[in-house]
Motif scaffolding. Structure first.
Motif, PDB file in Angstrom:
ATOM      1  N   THR A  62       0.851  -1.178   0.000  1.00 56.64           N
ATOM      2  CA  THR A  62       0.000   0.000   0.000  1.00 56.64           C
ATOM      3  C   THR A  62       0.888   1.229   0.000  1.00 56.64           C
ATOM      4  OG1 THR A  62      -1.657  -1.187   1.295  1.00 56.64           O
ATOM      5  CG2 THR A  62      -1.845   1.205   1.252  1.00 56.64           C
ATOM      6  N   VAL A  63       0.477   2.238  -0.749  1.00 52.19           N
ATOM      7  CA  VAL A  63       1.212   3.502  -0.789  1.00 52.19           C
ATOM      8  C   VAL A  63       0.257   4.613  -0.363  1.00 52.19           C
ATOM      9  CG1 VAL A  63       2.517   5.108  -2.232  1.00 52.19           C
ATOM     10  CG2 VAL A  63       2.654   2.647  -2.671  1.00 52.19           C
ATOM     11  N   ARG A  64       0.718   5.445   0.575  1.00 54.45           N
ATOM     12  CA  ARG A  64      -0.096   6.559   1.077  1.00 54.45           C
ATOM     13  C   ARG A  64       0.634   7.875   0.883  1.00 54.45           C
ATOM     14  NH1 ARG A  64      -4.452   4.651   3.542  1.00 54.45           N
ATOM     15  NH2 ARG A  64      -4.415   2.492   4.251  1.00 54.45           N
ATOM     16  N   ASP A  65      -0.145   8.940   0.714  1.00 59.53           N
ATOM     17  CA  ASP A  65       0.455  10.264   0.597  1.00 59.53           C
ATOM     18  C   ASP A  65       0.681  10.849   1.979  1.00 59.53           C
ATOM     19  OD1 ASP A  65      -2.004  11.319   1.490  1.00 59.53           O
ATOM     20  OD2 ASP A  65      -2.651  11.874  -0.530  1.00 59.53           O
ATOM     21  N   GLU A  66       1.165  12.080   2.023  1.00 63.59           N
ATOM     22  CA  GLU A  66       1.523  12.715   3.292  1.00 63.59           C
ATOM     23  C   GLU A  66       0.353  12.860   4.262  1.00 63.59           C
ATOM     24  OE1 GLU A  66       3.111  16.195   1.463  1.00 63.59           O
ATOM     25  OE2 GLU A  66       5.170  15.535   1.796  1.00 63.59           O
ATOM     26  N   SER A  67      -0.867  12.966   3.714  1.00 64.44           N
ATOM     27  CA  SER A  67      -2.042  13.114   4.573  1.00 64.44           C
ATOM     28  C   SER A  67      -2.606  11.766   5.011  1.00 64.44           C
ATOM     29  CB  SER A  67      -3.126  13.914   3.833  1.00 64.44           C
ATOM     30  OG  SER A  67      -3.654  13.162   2.768  1.00 64.44           O
ATOM     31  N   GLY A  68      -2.004  10.663   4.530  1.00 62.66           N
ATOM     32  CA  GLY A  68      -2.501   9.335   4.855  1.00 62.66           C
ATOM     33  C   GLY A  68      -3.481   8.815   3.835  1.00 62.66           C
ATOM     34  N   GLY A  69      -3.747   9.628   2.805  1.00 61.71           N
ATOM     35  CA  GLY A  69      -4.668   9.211   1.747  1.00 61.71           C
ATOM     36  C   GLY A  69      -4.050   8.123   0.888  1.00 61.71           C
ATOM     37  N   LEU A  70      -4.891   7.241   0.393  1.00 63.93           N
ATOM     38  CA  LEU A  70      -4.448   6.117  -0.420  1.00 63.93           C
ATOM     39  C   LEU A  70      -4.028   6.583  -1.801  1.00 63.93           C
ATOM     40  CD1 LEU A  70      -4.234   3.016  -0.180  1.00 63.93           C
ATOM     41  CD2 LEU A  70      -6.525   2.892  -1.143  1.00 63.93           C
ATOM     42  N   VAL A  71      -2.790   6.239  -2.193  1.00 61.83           N
ATOM     43  CA  VAL A  71      -2.295   6.496  -3.551  1.00 61.83           C
ATOM     44  C   VAL A  71      -2.515   5.246  -4.394  1.00 61.83           C
ATOM     45  CG1 VAL A  71      -0.239   7.003  -4.938  1.00 61.83           C
ATOM     46  CG2 VAL A  71      -0.572   8.162  -2.736  1.00 61.83           C
ATOM     47  N   GLU A  72      -2.063   4.113  -3.893  1.00 63.99           N
ATOM     48  CA  GLU A  72      -2.237   2.816  -4.552  1.00 63.99           C
ATOM     49  C   GLU A  72      -2.407   1.751  -3.483  1.00 63.99           C
ATOM     50  OE1 GLU A  72      -2.565   1.726  -7.672  1.00 63.99           O
ATOM     51  OE2 GLU A  72      -2.330   3.692  -8.552  1.00 63.99           O
ATOM     52  N   PRO A  73      -3.128   0.715  -3.671  1.00 66.75           N
ATOM     53  CA  PRO A  73      -3.926   0.471  -4.868  1.00 66.75           C
ATOM     54  C   PRO A  73      -5.120   1.408  -4.895  1.00 66.75           C
ATOM     55  CG  PRO A  73      -4.287  -1.293  -3.286  1.00 66.75           C
ATOM     56  CD  PRO A  73      -3.238  -0.376  -2.713  1.00 66.75           C
TER      57      PRO A  73
END
Length: 74
Positions: A62-73
């Protein structure tokens, strides 16, 4: 303004250690006791990391952005 950063997570319960992530994104993943783990966090966005997510047969990455939002999947 700073550059975007991602956090890479690997669910080691789901990881089967097939090394696909290490093969396509060796700067970002290593095998540790037969399971993948991120080399470092946070990291700069990378197409290699996104490819590793796509190639993981058990969707363990799982990849998350700085705010914790899901980037992938996605």
């Amino acid at each position: 303004m700073g550059r975007a950063r991602w956090t890479i997570e690997v669910d080691r319960r789901r990881c089967i250690g097939n090394q696909m992530c290490v093969n396509v994104a060796g700067d970002h993943f290593v095998l540790d006791q037969g399971k993948s783990r991120p080399v470092a966090n946070p990291v700069a966005p990378s197409d290699d990391v996104l490819e590793a997510v796509e190639l993981c047969p058990h969707s363990a990455i799982t990849v998350r952005d700085e705010s914790g939002g899901l980037v992938e999947p996605s």
